[in-house]
Design an enzyme around this catalytic site. Structure first.
Site, PDB file in Angstrom:
ATOM      1  N   ILE A  63      10.610 105.712  62.559  1.00  0.00           N
ATOM      2  CA  ILE A  63      10.738 106.971  61.813  1.00  0.00           C
ATOM      3  C   ILE A  63      12.157 107.146  61.292  1.00  0.00           C
ATOM      4  O   ILE A  63      12.373 107.511  60.146  1.00  0.00           O
ATOM      5  CB  ILE A  63      10.345 108.173  62.713  1.00  0.00           C
ATOM      6  CG1 ILE A  63       8.830 108.137  62.960  1.00  0.00           C
ATOM      7  CG2 ILE A  63      10.758 109.503  62.079  1.00  0.00           C
ATOM      8  CD1 ILE A  63       8.317 109.232  63.862  1.00  0.00           C
ATOM      9  N   GLU A  93      41.326  91.542  71.115  1.00  0.00           N
ATOM     10  CA  GLU A  93      40.048  90.814  70.981  1.00  0.00           C
ATOM     11  C   GLU A  93      39.375  91.059  69.625  1.00  0.00           C
ATOM     12  O   GLU A  93      38.623  90.221  69.143  1.00  0.00           O
ATOM     13  CB  GLU A  93      39.097  91.161  72.139  1.00  0.00           C
ATOM     14  CG  GLU A  93      38.578  92.606  72.183  1.00  0.00           C
ATOM     15  CD  GLU A  93      39.473  93.573  72.928  1.00  0.00           C
ATOM     16  OE1 GLU A  93      40.682  93.294  73.060  1.00  0.00           O
ATOM     17  OE2 GLU A  93      38.979  94.632  73.372  1.00  0.00           O
ATOM     18  N   PRO A 110       2.166  89.117  63.780  1.00  0.00           N
ATOM     19  CA  PRO A 110       3.124  90.236  63.791  1.00  0.00           C
ATOM     20  C   PRO A 110       4.005  90.241  62.544  1.00  0.00           C
ATOM     21  O   PRO A 110       4.317  91.313  61.998  1.00  0.00           O
ATOM     22  CB  PRO A 110       3.964  89.991  65.048  1.00  0.00           C
ATOM     23  CG  PRO A 110       3.111  89.124  65.923  1.00  0.00           C
ATOM     24  CD  PRO A 110       2.285  88.274  64.991  1.00  0.00           C
ATOM     25  N   HIS A 154      43.745  96.364  71.410  1.00  0.00           N
ATOM     26  CA  HIS A 154      42.552  95.541  71.634  1.00  0.00           C
ATOM     27  C   HIS A 154      42.639  94.274  70.789  1.00  0.00           C
ATOM     28  O   HIS A 154      41.975  94.163  69.746  1.00  0.00           O
ATOM     29  CB  HIS A 154      41.289  96.322  71.270  1.00  0.00           C
ATOM     30  CG  HIS A 154      40.939  97.377  72.270  1.00  0.00           C
ATOM     31  ND1 HIS A 154      40.268  97.097  73.440  1.00  0.00           N
ATOM     32  CD2 HIS A 154      41.202  98.697  72.283  1.00  0.00           C
ATOM     33  CE1 HIS A 154      40.118  98.219  74.126  1.00  0.00           C
ATOM     34  NE2 HIS A 154      40.677  99.203  73.447  1.00  0.00           N
ATOM     35  N   CYS A 189      44.214  97.164  76.979  1.00  0.00           N
ATOM     36  CA  CYS A 189      44.133  98.624  76.923  1.00  0.00           C
ATOM     37  C   CYS A 189      44.094  99.221  78.328  1.00  0.00           C
ATOM     38  O   CYS A 189      45.137  99.372  78.961  1.00  0.00           O
ATOM     39  CB  CYS A 189      42.955  99.059  76.060  1.00  0.00           C
ATOM     40  SG  CYS A 189      43.146 100.752  75.479  1.00  0.00           S
ATOM     41  N   LEU A 190      42.913  99.502  78.862  1.00  0.00           N
ATOM     42  CA  LEU A 190      42.835  99.963  80.245  1.00  0.00           C
ATOM     43  C   LEU A 190      43.467  98.923  81.175  1.00  0.00           C
ATOM     44  O   LEU A 190      44.023  99.267  82.221  1.00  0.00           O
ATOM     45  CB  LEU A 190      41.363 100.192  80.632  1.00  0.00           C
ATOM     46  CG  LEU A 190      41.109 100.651  82.065  1.00  0.00           C
ATOM     47  CD1 LEU A 190      41.735 102.010  82.328  1.00  0.00           C
ATOM     48  CD2 LEU A 190      39.614 100.707  82.351  1.00  0.00           C
ATOM     49  N   ILE A 216      23.473  88.767  62.667  1.00  0.00           N
ATOM     50  CA  ILE A 216      24.005  87.400  62.488  1.00  0.00           C
ATOM     51  C   ILE A 216      23.431  86.807  61.197  1.00  0.00           C
ATOM     52  O   ILE A 216      24.128  86.123  60.455  1.00  0.00           O
ATOM     53  CB  ILE A 216      23.609  86.496  63.686  1.00  0.00           C
ATOM     54  CG1 ILE A 216      24.143  87.062  65.004  1.00  0.00           C
ATOM     55  CG2 ILE A 216      24.039  85.052  63.457  1.00  0.00           C
ATOM     56  CD1 ILE A 216      25.604  86.880  65.235  1.00  0.00           C
TER      57      ILE A 216
HETATM   58  N1  GLN Z   1      40.563 105.098  79.046  1.00  0.00           N
HETATM   59  C1  GLN Z   1      41.827 104.641  78.557  1.00  0.00           C
HETATM   60  C2  GLN Z   1      42.382 105.545  77.478  1.00  0.00           C
HETATM   61  O1  GLN Z   1      41.673 106.322  76.916  1.00  0.00           O
HETATM   62  C3  GLN Z   1      41.711 103.215  78.045  1.00  0.00           C
HETATM   63  C4  GLN Z   1      40.882 103.090  76.805  1.00  0.00           C
HETATM   64  C5  GLN Z   1      40.472 101.684  76.492  1.00  0.00           C
HETATM   65  O2  GLN Z   1      40.531 100.790  77.343  1.00  0.00           O
HETATM   66  N2  GLN Z   1      40.011 101.449  75.286  1.00  0.00           N
HETATM   67  O3  GLN Z   1      43.548 105.493  77.181  1.00  0.00           O
END
Ligand code: GLN
Length: 537
Positions: free
Chosen positions: A153, A515, A195, A513, A388-389, A25
Site C-alpha cells: 500500500i 567507514e 511468483p 565515521h 564515534c562512540l 545492489i
Molecule cells: N551516542 C554518541 C553521540 O551521540 C555517539 C554517536 C555515534 O556513535 N554515532 O555523541
C-alpha cells in the site's frame, strides 16, 4: 560529477515477489556499468516508509543509517550507491514518504493550494515527481529505486508518480526494470516462475510495463528455459531478461550485467551513447574479494546488536576492503557488549582477537562492555580503532584507568562526577529528535607527529559525522596524564575530533565515521592502518 544540459534518461527500478533480494545492489550495478561507459549517473532511493528520514529507524531492523556529506541520514542502500558509483551523493539521493508528505502538508497549511482539495493524486504524486526531477538535473541518467515490493500500500503513490512521469517524458526517456525472485523448489528440483509472473501482473495492473526483468535466485543459476517462459508471461523481450543467481561477492553483479549485455539494450532503448566500458577496476575488486590470502586477522567488533550484518554494514565493508589492501583475510568476530562485563566466555573471546573496533552507537545499553574492551586494548596494547562512540568510550576507559572511577558520558550517566564526554552546547534540549545532531562533513586538523597524521598522510581531513556528544574540553589538560593525546581538532580548536593513546602500537579514535568514506577501490587509511599495525606486531 560531470553536469550536462540535456534530457536526462530515467531508469526506474521496482521489486516484486519479496523484499531483501538485492534490489539496491542491482540498481547500483546498473549505475556502475553506465558510468563505465562515460555517462554521468545519479541514483535515488524512494522509500515508502512514513518516516521523514532514516535517522530514527532502529538499525537492528532496518540496517545502518548511512550519512551523506551534506548530513542526510539515509538508508544503507545509499551507501551501496556511493560504493558502486564511487561518487559522493547528497540528500537528493534519499526520499522517504514522510519527507514529501510533510512538504505537501506544510504547503497546504501555508495556503499554497489556494482552496483546492489536496489529494494523493495529483498533489502528492506531483511533489514526488518534482523531487525526482530535481535530483536528476544535469545527469545523463537518473536511476530511481522504489523501496519495498509492488503491491505494498505504501509504495502506490511512488509507482503512480513514476507512471505519470513516463507518460510525460515518453518511452525514449524512461525505462522500467523489475527485480523479481525465482524460488527454488527442492522436491521437484526446479526454479518456479509463478511468483515472478504474479509480480509482473501486479505492476501491469498499476499501468507500468517492465522493459527489463532481473531474476534473482539462490544456489546455482536456473536453467535458461525460464527465460522464454518469463518473456512470454511478462511481455519482456528475452534479451532484456537477466538471471542473477547469488553472487560470491556483491561486486560481481556489474560484471554479470556486462556478460548479459544489458547495457546494449539500455543504451539502445534510451538513445544513449554506448562507449566501450572500462571495467578493469571492477575485475580487480572482484579478484581481491575472491582471493583467499595466506594470513587471517581476527577483528572483534564490540557491538550492542550482534545478529544483523546490515547494522554495521559500512564498518564490515571498510574492514574487508582494508584486508584486500593488506592482502589478508579479515575474520570479523562479534563480541556482545551487553554481556561482556559479566560473561567469562565472552571475555575469553577478547584474548583471541588481533584487533578491536568499537563502532558507533547510541544509548546506555552495552556501554560498560565497550569501556571494558577499550580498557583491555589499552592494557594489552591490542590495536584499537574507535568510531564515534568508540572515541567516547576510550576516553571514559582512560580516565577511569587514571583513577577517575566515576568518569562517564552524560549520555549514560547524567550525574557522573567526571563528565569526560558531554552534550555539545548546540545540542542541549534536542535529545531524541530527528535530524538535529552534528551531521555530515566537518574538517579536522591533525597534530604534527601524531599517529593519526601519519595514517592519513596529511594535515587537513574531512570526515562525516553523526553525534550529539563530544569530548568535554574541561578535561583536555588531563589527557597526557591519562596516556592519551588529542591528535585532531576542529579548525577553531574547540572540538577534539581525534584522540590516540601515546604509548601504544595503534590506538586511534575519531569522533567521525570514516567507514562511510571507504570505497572498494580506495580503502580508508584508518582501517588499513589498523590491519597494518597487527601485521607489524
Ligand atoms: N551516542 C554518541 C553521540 O551521540 C555517539 C554517536 C555515534 O556513535 N554515532 O555523541
Amino acid at each position: 560529477m560531470a553536469a550536462r544540459a540535456k534530457q536526462t534518461k530515467f531508469i526506474f527500478v521496482t521489486g516484486g515477489v519479496l523484499s531483501g533480494v538485492g534490489k539496491g545492489i542491482t540498481a547500483a550495478s546498473i549505475g556502475t556499468i553506465l558510468k563505465a561507459r562515460g555517462l554521468s549517473v545519479n541514483i535515488q532511493k524512494c522509500d515508502p516508509y512514513l518516516n521523514v528520514d532514516a535517522g530514527l529507524l532502529n538499525p537492528r531492523e532496518h540496517g545502518e543509517v548511512f550519512v551523506t556529506k551534506d548530513g542526510a541520514e539515509t538508508d544503507l542502500d545509499v551507501g551501496h550507491y556511493e560504493r558502486f558509483l564511487d561518487e559522493d551523493l547528497t540528500q537528493a539521493s534519499s526520499l522517504m514518504s514522510g519527507r514529501v508528505l510533510l512538504k505537501v502538508i506544510e504547503d497546504e497549511r501555508a495556503g499554497k493550494y489556494q482552496g483546492e482539495d489536496v489529494q494523493i493524486i495529483p498533489h502528492l504524486t506531483a511533489a514526488i515527481q518534482d523531487n525526482i526531477t530535481e535530483a536528476a538535473k544535469g545527469f545523463d541518467v537518473h536511476i530511481v529505486e522504489i523501496g519495498g515490493t509492488v503491491g505494498d500500500i505504501e509504495s502506490l503513490s511512488f509507482l503512480e508518480a513514476i507512471r505519470e512521469m513516463s507518460l510525460k517524458l515518453g518511452p525514449d526517456n524512461c525505462l522500467f526494470v523489475q527485480v523479481v525472485y525465482l524460488p527454488y523448489l527442492g522436491t521437484s528440483g526446479e526454479f518456479k516462475t509463478k511468483p515472478a509472473q504474479n509480480a509482473v501482473r501486479e505492476l501491469l495492473r498499476l499501468g507500468i510495463a517492465p522493459d527489463i526483468l532481473m531474476a534473482r535466485s539462490e544456489f546455482k543459476p536456473p536453467a535458461r528455459v525460464v527465460i522464454p517462459k518469463l518473456s512470454m508471461f511478462s511481455g519482456v523481450e528475452q534479451r532484456a531478461i537477466v538471471l542473477l543467481p547469488n553472487a560470491q561477492t556483491i561486486y560481481q553483479v556489474p560484471l554479470t550485467l556486462e556478460e548479459a549485455k544489458i547495457a546494449d539494450f539500455i543504451t539502445q532503448r534510451l538513445n544513449l551513447r554506448n562507449h566501450k566500458p572500462d571495467m578493469n577496476a571492477w575485475h580487480r575488486i572482484v579478484k581481491s574479494a575472491l582471493t583467499r590470502y595466506r594470513k587471517t586477522i581476527r577483528v572483534g567488533v564490540i557491538a550492542k546488536y550482534t545478529d544483523n550484518q546490515d547494522t554495521y554494514f559500512c564498518v564490515f565493508e571498510a574492514l574487508r576492503t582494508a584486508g584486500w589492501a593488506n592482502e589478508v583475510n579479515v575474520d570479523i568476530v562479534w563480541v556482545n557488549a551487553e554481556i561482556l562485563p559479566r560473561d567469562s566466555k565472552e571475555q575469553a573471546k577478547l584474548e583471541t582477537l588481533d584487533a578491536i573496533i568499537v563502532p558507533g552507537g547510541f544509548g546506555p545499553r552495552g556501554i560498560e562492555g565497550k569501556v571494558l574492551a577499550a580498557t583491555y586494548a589499552l592494557d594489552n596494547k591490542v590495536p584499537y580503532l574507535g568510531l564515534c562512540l568508540g572515541l567516547q568510550v576510550a576516553l571514559i576507559a582512560a580516565a577511569r584507568r587514571a583513577g577517575l572511577k566515576g568518569a562517564n558520558s552524560t549520555e549514560f550517566d547524567k550525574s557522573t562526577p567526571d563528565p569526560v564526554v558531554s552534550t555539545m552546547a548546540e545540542q542541549i534540549g534536542k535529545e531524541n529528535t530527528g535530524g538535529t545532531m552534528r551531521l555530515g562533513d566537518y574538517t579536522c586538523l591533525l597534530e604534527r607527529g601524531s599517529a593519526a597524521r601519519k595514517a592519513y598522510g596529511q594535515e587537513k581531513i574531512v570526515e562525516r559525522h553523526r553525534h550529539r556528544y563530544e569530548a568535554n574540553n574541561k578535561y583536555r589538560d588531563s589527557y597526557e596524564a591519562w596516556g592519551l593525546k588529542g591528535s585532531g581538532v576542529s579548525p577553531d580548536g574547540t572540538l577534539v575530533e581525534m584522540i590516540e593513546a601515546i604509548d601504544h602500537p595503534y590506538f586511534l579514535t575519531t569522533q567521525a565515521h570514516p567507514e562511510f568514506l571507504s570505497r572498494p577501490a580506495r580503502p580508508h587509511p584508518l582501517f588499513t592502518g589498523l590491519l597494518r599495525a597487527v601485521l607489524n606486531k
